[in-house]
Design an enzyme around this catalytic site. Structure first.
Site, short mmCIF file in Angstrom:
data_model
loop_
_atom_site.label_atom_id
_atom_site.label_comp_id
_atom_site.label_asym_id
_atom_site.label_seq_id
_atom_site.Cartn_x
_atom_site.Cartn_y
_atom_site.Cartn_z
N TRP A 97 0.84 -1.21 0.00
CA TRP A 97 0.00 0.00 0.00
C TRP A 97 0.87 1.25 0.00
O TRP A 97 0.39 2.34 -0.28
CB TRP A 97 -0.97 0.00 1.19
CG TRP A 97 -0.36 0.27 2.55
CD1 TRP A 97 0.79 -0.27 3.05
CD2 TRP A 97 -0.88 1.14 3.57
NE1 TRP A 97 1.02 0.19 4.33
CE2 TRP A 97 0.00 1.06 4.68
CE3 TRP A 97 -1.99 1.95 3.68
CZ2 TRP A 97 -0.19 1.77 5.87
CZ3 TRP A 97 -2.20 2.66 4.86
CH2 TRP A 97 -1.31 2.57 5.94
N ASP A 98 2.15 1.07 0.26
CA ASP A 98 3.11 2.17 0.21
C ASP A 98 2.95 2.98 -1.08
O ASP A 98 3.08 4.19 -1.10
CB ASP A 98 4.55 1.63 0.27
CG ASP A 98 4.82 0.74 1.47
OD1 ASP A 98 3.88 0.08 1.92
OD2 ASP A 98 5.97 0.69 1.94
N GLU A 129 0.56 -2.78 12.39
CA GLU A 129 0.83 -4.22 12.34
C GLU A 129 1.19 -4.83 13.69
O GLU A 129 1.51 -6.01 13.76
CB GLU A 129 1.91 -4.49 11.29
CG GLU A 129 1.41 -4.15 9.90
CD GLU A 129 2.46 -4.27 8.82
OE1 GLU A 129 3.66 -4.28 9.15
OE2 GLU A 129 2.08 -4.35 7.64
N LYS A 174 2.62 0.30 16.30
CA LYS A 174 3.85 0.33 15.50
C LYS A 174 3.84 1.59 14.63
O LYS A 174 4.85 2.22 14.40
CB LYS A 174 3.86 -0.92 14.62
CG LYS A 174 4.98 -1.02 13.64
CD LYS A 174 4.84 -2.31 12.84
CE LYS A 174 5.91 -2.44 11.77
NZ LYS A 174 5.72 -3.66 10.96
N GLN A 175 2.67 1.94 14.10
CA GLN A 175 2.59 2.98 13.08
C GLN A 175 1.20 3.60 13.06
O GLN A 175 0.26 3.06 13.64
CB GLN A 175 2.89 2.36 11.72
CG GLN A 175 1.88 1.30 11.29
CD GLN A 175 2.38 0.44 10.17
OE1 GLN A 175 2.73 -0.71 10.38
NE2 GLN A 175 2.39 0.98 8.95
O1 IFM Z 1 3.60 -1.45 4.01
C1 IFM Z 1 4.49 -1.39 5.08
C2 IFM Z 1 3.71 -1.65 6.34
O2 IFM Z 1 2.73 -0.67 6.56
C3 IFM Z 1 4.64 -1.69 7.54
N1 IFM Z 1 5.66 -2.70 7.32
C4 IFM Z 1 6.46 -2.45 6.14
C5 IFM Z 1 5.60 -2.39 4.89
C6 IFM Z 1 6.46 -2.08 3.67
O3 IFM Z 1 6.98 -0.79 3.76
#
Ligand code: IFM
Length: 767
Positions: free
Chosen positions: A353-354, A495, A608-609
């Site tokens: 999705w990046d 994640e 994590k994010q």
């Molecule tokens: O797409 C990301 C994900 O959101 C977090 N782990 C790494 C992936 C690739 O950059």
């Protein structure tokens, strides 16, 4: 070795000492490329611990059923080994009295200067220059200049093509033909084991002594997976000897080689090599630099003026633009952008999705033609998405979390990392249940259309893709006892939380996807009967439409709490609160995984994010400012930014809220993910999405740019240290230049063939 910001001018990234312990960082951040290929900047001489990667986009191979498909590491052409007075040149031995390595972002050239004395005392000055041509996508060129500084020396040069490289141990190729033509031109063939792609690699050397061409006797050698030549020359003090090496790489998967037999390819690529070598290094470097100017710096110019930090900020943005060109397959719509670009083996060249959420905004607003190719890729990979849906018991297009070749389907590995408690590899659930990707891809297609106005794209690809994705969501919804539809057992963007129900990001985006499909269905049915019929035949719209309507109307959408916090899923807010200070202050990522395993982390309020914060800016109008503000504060306190995708989202949101110091602080952190002092972070490759994120911090955050419901909004608010921010935006075929100072904003339509209507600081105007 270290990154010294004082040495960073607006275009040059410099390394001023050498430490063999930290090879990976500069190999990745200083990598070269052109979207067709990515070349890690390993030195010409070899070191233990180096990663010598040449990755050709789209050439995926699956070595074994037990492994996932990945970009194979092609034969190396950059090694040029030197023996000075019989001793091997290496910075591991002898003494080095001068060292610098510089990547010039403007021209895409890498230059290294070394003054070296061998253990026996022979002193030479060495200059290495290297490019991957942006003009000739298959070409690599390098030069090595040796100046004899004190006593006469005998110099031996060994250089060739080396196919002994692997992907961390996995050998993707069977060996093919190896040959010297005219004792001069080297050619090596290798073929990927599973996908059967043949690579043709050619190289040739030219020599000069004190500026005059020199013919040298060649000692040619062919061995297992390698061919090389040895050359020797005697140098006296003051002599300046140059090796020029020209190489090219072609594969049978290349569009520009379509229909050619391998034999034809061998002959043609050799001719191409001769043409390049005849031009010479300087001419190749100049035409490539001109292409950089044309394709990147003139196309998407950026400027920041302000205090002393602002010059680093500008550099960081240019560094991001540089890498975003390196990773971009502008030449071919059958491939996309890997999470590490083409700068390393991390994430195996797969896209995530990046692309849609972090990188696409930059491309759509600066290079719509290239953005279209990335979107076409998603359409072309529908066969893989259908396969994944079928394998999982769903319908429609279920896009892979990790995507490689068009019909591969899911390519996410099943295991990664180590479980601190059990000592076993950690199961990666993302490939199975991180499903928001399907809505992200649909959102990307719509965004592309809204920003570019490319109706032909929507007709040929976009409508179908968005509707096919909606078919997946309709089949994915689960009716709960409350009569509403739920999406259970998923991983949201964050994640650290697996197997959650009703992840806010996933549910809201799924509803958006269903609604967009309904809107387009109604529109086409009323206004474009022919196109409607074509889509109906393909997707059986009569059957799926009522499911979309029902699903969109009754999907459960998490609602803000009394404190205005949007719960990211059904569990997070009930989790245990722990003191996260230690992890927030660590100078490496994922420190929490050293104390807790993922199962334990599920029960902790730690992210994590960014998760629902991403939602706040994709679907900006759906959430009132008080919800965004309260949620931002709540989640920022609990987010470790252990993914490189996170900081920029928090920064953009902070800027939206007017928290400019906070936004700037987060932007600086995002800008130093690859540029920063943490030496191990880029070993497996740069962080592609973070470059898009850095651009978004500047243009979306401080520039206040957004595409909202198909309309352009500009609302700049500069951070303290910036006096001026200038950037360009492509909007529906018109190039706008935005110049923002603290006092005013000027928007100029540089194309000027059609007026553009947009909202500037709340007022609708035209330029
Ligand atoms: O797409 C990301 C994900 O959101 C977090 N782990 C790494 C992936 C690739 O950059």
């Amino acid at each position: 070795m270290g990154m010294d910001y004082s040495k960073i001018d607006q275009w040059i990234l410099a390394e001023d000492s050498f430490d063999p312990v930290h090879l990976g960082k500069c190999e990745a951040v200083m990598s070269l490329g052109n979207g067709y290929m990515g070349l890690r900047s390993a030195a010409e001489e070899r070191y233990v611990g180096e990663t010598r990667d040449l990755l050709i986009n789209g050439t995926f191979d699956r070595f074994d059923e037990s492994e996932v498909t990945e970009l194979p590491n092609a034969a190396d052409v950059t090694a040029v080994e030197l023996w000075v007075g019989g001793e091997r040149f290496s910075l591991d031995q002898g003494s080095c009295t001068g060292y610098s390595r510089e990547l010039n972002l403007k021209t895409g050239e890498l230059t290294r200067r070394v003054e070296w004395t061998s253990p026996k005392g022979d002193k030479v000055g060495l200059v290495f220059r290297r490019i991957v041509s942006l003009k000739r996508l298959h070409d690599i060129a390098l030069t090595v200049t040796v100046t004899c500084l004190e006593q006469p020396v005998a110099l031996k040069v060994r250089s060739g093509i080396d196919a002994r490289v692997t992907n961390t141990g996995t050998q993707h190729f069977t060996e093919g033909e190896k040959r010297f033509y005219e004792k001069k031109y080297l050619q090596l063939l290798e073929t990927t084991i599973e996908s059967g792609i043949t690579f043709v690699v050619n190289a040739v050397h030219r020599f000069a002594l004190n500026g005059q061409p020199l013919e040298l006797d060649t000692d040619v050698n062919i061995d297992r997976r390698v061919l090389y030549a040895d050359y020797t020359v005697d140098l006296k003090p003051g002599d300046c000897f140059t090796v020029e090496k020209y190489a090219n790489v072609f594969t049978t998967r290349d569009l520009d080689c379509a229909g050619k037999t391998v034999a034809e390819l061998q002959a043609q690529t050799l001719e191409d090599l001769k043409t390049s070598a005849a031009l010479g290094y300087q001419a190749l470097a100049e035409e490539s630099a001109a292409q950089w100017q044309l394709e990147v710096w003139d196309r998407a110019p950026l400027d920041i003026q302000g205090d002393e930090n602002s010059q680093f900020d500008l550099f960081a943005l240019r560094f991001a633009q540089y890498h975003m060109r390196l990773m971009l397959p502008r030449h071919d719509n059958r491939m996309n952008i890997g999470a590490k670009g083409l700068s390393g083996e991390g994430y195996k060249g797969h896209c995530f999705w990046d692309t849609e959420i972090f990188l696409l905004p930059y491309y759509m607003f600066t290079d719509p033609e290239a953005a279209r190719k990335l979107e076409e890729y998603r359409y072309l990979s529908l066969p893989g998405a259908h396969r994944k849906a079928k394998e999982n018991g769903y319908r429609g297009a279920m896009f892979p979390w990790e995507s490689a070749w068009l019909d591969d389907g899911e390519t996410c590995p099943l295991y990664m990392g180590t479980d601190i408690l059990t000592g076993t590899p950690i199961k990666v659930w993302s490939g199975i249940i991180e499903q928001h990707i399907t809505a992200d891809v649909a959102f990307g297609a719509w965004q592309y259309y809204a920003i570019t106005g490319d109706q032909a794209f929507l007709d040929d690809y976009g409508y179908e893709l968005i509707m096919d994705a909606a078919i997946f969501w309709a089949s994915r919804l689960e009716k709960g006892e409350d009569g509403q539809y739920h999406i259970n057992d998923v991983v949201g963007p964050d994640e650290y939380h697996e197997h959650v129900n009703d992840n806010a990001f996933t549910n809201y985006m799924a509803q958006w996807n269903l609604n967009k499909a309904i809107e387009y269905h109604d529109e086409l049915k009323a206004e474009r009967p022919e196109l409607f019929q074509r889509l109906d035949e393909k997707l059986n719209l009569a059957e799926v439409y009522p499911q979309w309507v029902d699903g969109a109307a009754h999907i459960y959408l998490p609602q803000p709490t009394e404190e205005n916090i949007l719960p990211m899923d059904d569990r997070f807010m009930q989790g245990k609160e722990i003191d996260l200070t230690k992890y927030k202050e660590q100078d490496f990522v994922a420190g929490i995984m050293k104390d807790y395993n993922l199962e334990q982390i599920q029960g902790i309020q730690v992210c994590k994010q960014a998760d629902c914060l991403v939602l706040f800016y994709l679907l900006e109008d759906e959430f009132p400012p008080e919800v965004k503000r309260a949620s931002w504060a709540y989640y920022e306190a609990r987010t470790l930014h252990d993914s490189s995708l996170s900081l920029s989202t928090h920064s953009v949101q902070a800027a939206d809220m007017g928290e400019l110091d906070m936004a700037y602080d987060l932007f600086r952190k995002a800008a130093t993910i690859d540029l920063g002092p943490y030496m191990g972070t880029s070993d497996a490759g740069i962080h592609a999405a973070s470059f898009g994120g850095v651009w978004q911090c500047a243009v979306y955050g401080f520039g206040g740019v957004r595409m909202l419901n198909g309309k352009l909004r500009i609302e700049p608010k500069l951070p303290k240290g910036w006096d001026k921010l200038q950037f360009t935006l492509m909007w529906q075929g018109q190039k706008l230049q935005v110049t923002a100072t603290k006092e005013n904003v000027v928007v100029e339509n540089l194309t000027g063939t059609k007026p553009v209507t947009f909202t500037l600081n709340g007022t609708e105007i035209q330029a």
